[in-house]
Design a protein around this motif. Structure first.
Motif, short mmCIF file in Angstrom:
data_model
loop_
_atom_site.label_atom_id
_atom_site.label_comp_id
_atom_site.label_asym_id
_atom_site.label_seq_id
_atom_site.Cartn_x
_atom_site.Cartn_y
_atom_site.Cartn_z
N LYS A 194 0.84 -1.21 0.00
CA LYS A 194 0.00 0.00 0.00
C LYS A 194 0.88 1.26 0.00
O LYS A 194 0.61 2.22 -0.70
CB LYS A 194 -0.90 -0.01 1.24
N GLU A 234 -15.05 10.08 4.25
CA GLU A 234 -15.08 8.63 4.48
C GLU A 234 -16.36 8.35 5.27
O GLU A 234 -16.79 9.19 6.05
CB GLU A 234 -13.80 8.24 5.24
N ASP A 286 -21.03 10.52 3.55
CA ASP A 286 -21.35 9.62 2.45
C ASP A 286 -21.11 10.41 1.17
O ASP A 286 -21.84 11.36 0.88
CB ASP A 286 -22.82 9.18 2.56
N LEU A 315 -7.81 7.17 -4.42
CA LEU A 315 -7.07 5.94 -4.70
C LEU A 315 -8.01 4.76 -4.43
O LEU A 315 -8.46 4.55 -3.33
CB LEU A 315 -5.82 5.86 -3.79
C1 SAM Z 1 -10.96 0.51 -1.44
S1 SAM Z 1 -11.05 1.56 -0.07
C2 SAM Z 1 -9.83 2.75 -0.47
C3 SAM Z 1 -9.40 3.54 0.71
C4 SAM Z 1 -8.20 4.48 0.48
N1 SAM Z 1 -8.43 5.43 -0.57
C5 SAM Z 1 -6.96 3.65 0.20
O1 SAM Z 1 -6.54 3.57 -0.94
O2 SAM Z 1 -6.46 3.04 1.15
C6 SAM Z 1 -12.56 2.40 -0.34
C7 SAM Z 1 -13.00 3.26 0.83
O3 SAM Z 1 -14.23 3.89 0.47
C8 SAM Z 1 -15.04 3.99 1.64
N2 SAM Z 1 -16.42 4.20 1.19
C9 SAM Z 1 -17.22 3.31 0.59
N3 SAM Z 1 -18.41 3.87 0.31
C10 SAM Z 1 -18.35 5.16 0.72
C11 SAM Z 1 -19.27 6.25 0.69
N4 SAM Z 1 -20.50 6.10 0.16
N5 SAM Z 1 -18.87 7.43 1.21
C12 SAM Z 1 -17.63 7.57 1.75
N6 SAM Z 1 -16.72 6.57 1.78
C13 SAM Z 1 -17.07 5.38 1.29
C14 SAM Z 1 -14.79 2.69 2.34
O4 SAM Z 1 -15.13 2.74 3.71
C15 SAM Z 1 -13.28 2.51 2.11
O5 SAM Z 1 -12.54 3.09 3.15
#
Ligand code: SAM
Length: 412
Positions: A115, A165, A191, A210
């Motif tokens: 990561k 987030e 959200d 990302l």
């Molecule tokens: C694949 S992870 C990527 C996290 C970070 N960008 C990284 O690369 O480590 C996707 C993130 O989106 C968040 N997420 C999903 N749906 C969301 C929403 N509707 N609003 C805000 N965050 C959301 C999840 O909780 C998760 O932390």
């Protein structure tokens, strides 16, 4: 491997490549839409019998050996022709490396090595070429930030950071980490699909995302346009995580295409498993071989020669004997009780089917990257249409993450 020889895609090249991919994917859709796992016989096999027999005769280990690079397979024609075209259309430059000042070593603690390397590569790409004006910002917005590792890396040491987030645990621990490194960091419960994400987009100097999944990244791009955001750097992922049954193209060119992609199709780019551990691979293989054996059984039990979807099952299911597993799954699916079988033979047939499925899937695998690039090009062209200067390329090697496409866009 990263290609520093091929150019990044920008300007008219975005449209040209999209059109070429569109033509290729439409012409060959009878190949990549067929699913060996659920169809015992594929329609293209009648047209290309030599290729089908050759693929079916190979072992599971043979398939595994070229899973990551199906282009190199010396299968009977026209496989090599398709492979060459697919590879040619998928070739893409990578962002040049930029030397950034060393972040404090402790900043890496608690972050998996892979990561961290993705974050370094993303940040380096953001500071190169067209990204330079994006990187000059003093005001970063991390979209679907998780703990905000990427945003913190970019904002360090003095810039402002806002992280959006919706998982409160990630917000709390992200905020605690940010306190140690940044004077101005805010991790917000939000959200991103709601109207609450509009104001942060308007205020940000640059939005970074990302691995934002499906709807989360298409919504971001629509909102970047609607809220007049200044710049965005996006590495999309999980294209199939979407509420709509079919992909909704963003660009005029995408909307004009005859290609209709359902959720299954959108999952094709994600079928490469370069990052799985050996244990994960073994469990996945066992689960698939057993399901394929069950497929043979259920067709006999029901007297219907059709695939029957089975739900995902917890790991505990695979501690059962194969016979018990079949009996329990038949019960779960409301099938007649399973008569006595030659379980050893049935299980062996499942493993044989798995070897055939994996080898037949190598043909679909040729289309993984073309399809992914078609999707991201649609998104890149959309931003280009809205007056952004756009660059599309790879930000890291696929061994680090197969989701290594990066779209950089700055409002001109
Ligand atoms: C694949 S992870 C990527 C996290 C970070 N960008 C990284 O690369 O480590 C996707 C993130 O989106 C968040 N997420 C999903 N749906 C969301 C929403 N509707 N609003 C805000 N965050 C959301 C999840 O909780 C998760 O932390």
């Amino acid at each position: 491997m990263l290609s520093h020889d091929a150019p990044l895609l920008s300007g008219d090249a975005l449209r040209e490549r999209f059109l070429a991919l569109d033509t290729f994917l439409l012409a060959q859709q009878s190949l990549w839409r067929e699913k060996p796992f659920i169809q015992q016989k594929l329609n293209w096999e009648a047209e290309y019998p030599e290729l089908a027999v050759w693929l079916r005769a190979r072992s599971l280990a043979d398939a595994e050996a070229c899973h990551a690079n199906p282009y190199a397979l010396s299968a009977p024609q026209p496989f090599a022709d398709w492979a060459q075209r697919a590879q040619q259309l998928s070739t893409l430059g990578s962002f040049p490396d930029t030397l950034l000042s060393q972040r404090p070593l402790r900043m890496q603690s608690g972050i998996a090595e892979r990561k961290w390397q993705q974050i370094e590569a993303f940040a380096s790409a953001v500071h190169s070429g067209a990204g330079q004006s994006l990187a000059a910002t003093n005001n970063w917005l991390d979209w679907c930030a998780g703990k905000g590792h990427l945003g913190r890396y970019l904002a360090w040491p003095n810039a402002h950071l806002e992280c959006l987030e919706f998982n409160s645990e990630l917000i709390n621990s992200g905020q605690a980490i940010s306190h140690k490194y940044l004077a101005h960091a805010q991790h917000r419960l939000c959200d991103v699909m709601s109207a609450e994400s509009a104001a942060p987009l308007q205020q940000a100097g640059a939005v970074i995302a990302l691995h934002a999944c499906g709807d989360l990244h298409t919504h971001l791009l629509r909102q970047v346009n609607a809220q007049q955001a200044a710049a965005v750097a996006l590495a999309p992922c999980c294209y199939n995580r979407t509420q709509s049954e079919f992909y909704q193209p963003l660009s005029a060119q995408g909307q004009a295409s005859a290609l209709r992609l359902n959720r299954d199709d959108l999952g094709l780019p994600l079928t490469a498993t370069v990052t799985a551990t050996n244990r994960e691979r073994r469990l996945r293989d066992q689960s698939m071989a057993w399901r394929l054996a069950f497929d043979i059984l259920q067709r006999e039990l029901r007297g219907v020669d059709e695939y029957l979807p089975t739900p995902s099952l917890s790991a505990a299911w695979f501690n059962k004997s194969f016979a018990q597993w079949c009996a329990d799954l038949a019960k779960l699916k409301g099938l007649p009780s399973v008569p006595v079988q030659n379980w050893i033979d049935l299980q062996a047939r499942g493993w044989q089917r798995l070897a055939e499925v994996r080898n037949l899937e190598l043909l679909r695998a040729l289309f993984r990257r073309p399809l992914e690039l078609w999707l991201v090009l649609d998104q890149a062209i959309f931003l280009h249409e809205q007056g952004f200067r756009v660059e599309l390329g790879e930000f890291c090697a696929s061994e680090l993450t197969p989701r290594n496409l990066l779209l950089l866009a700055c409002r001109v």
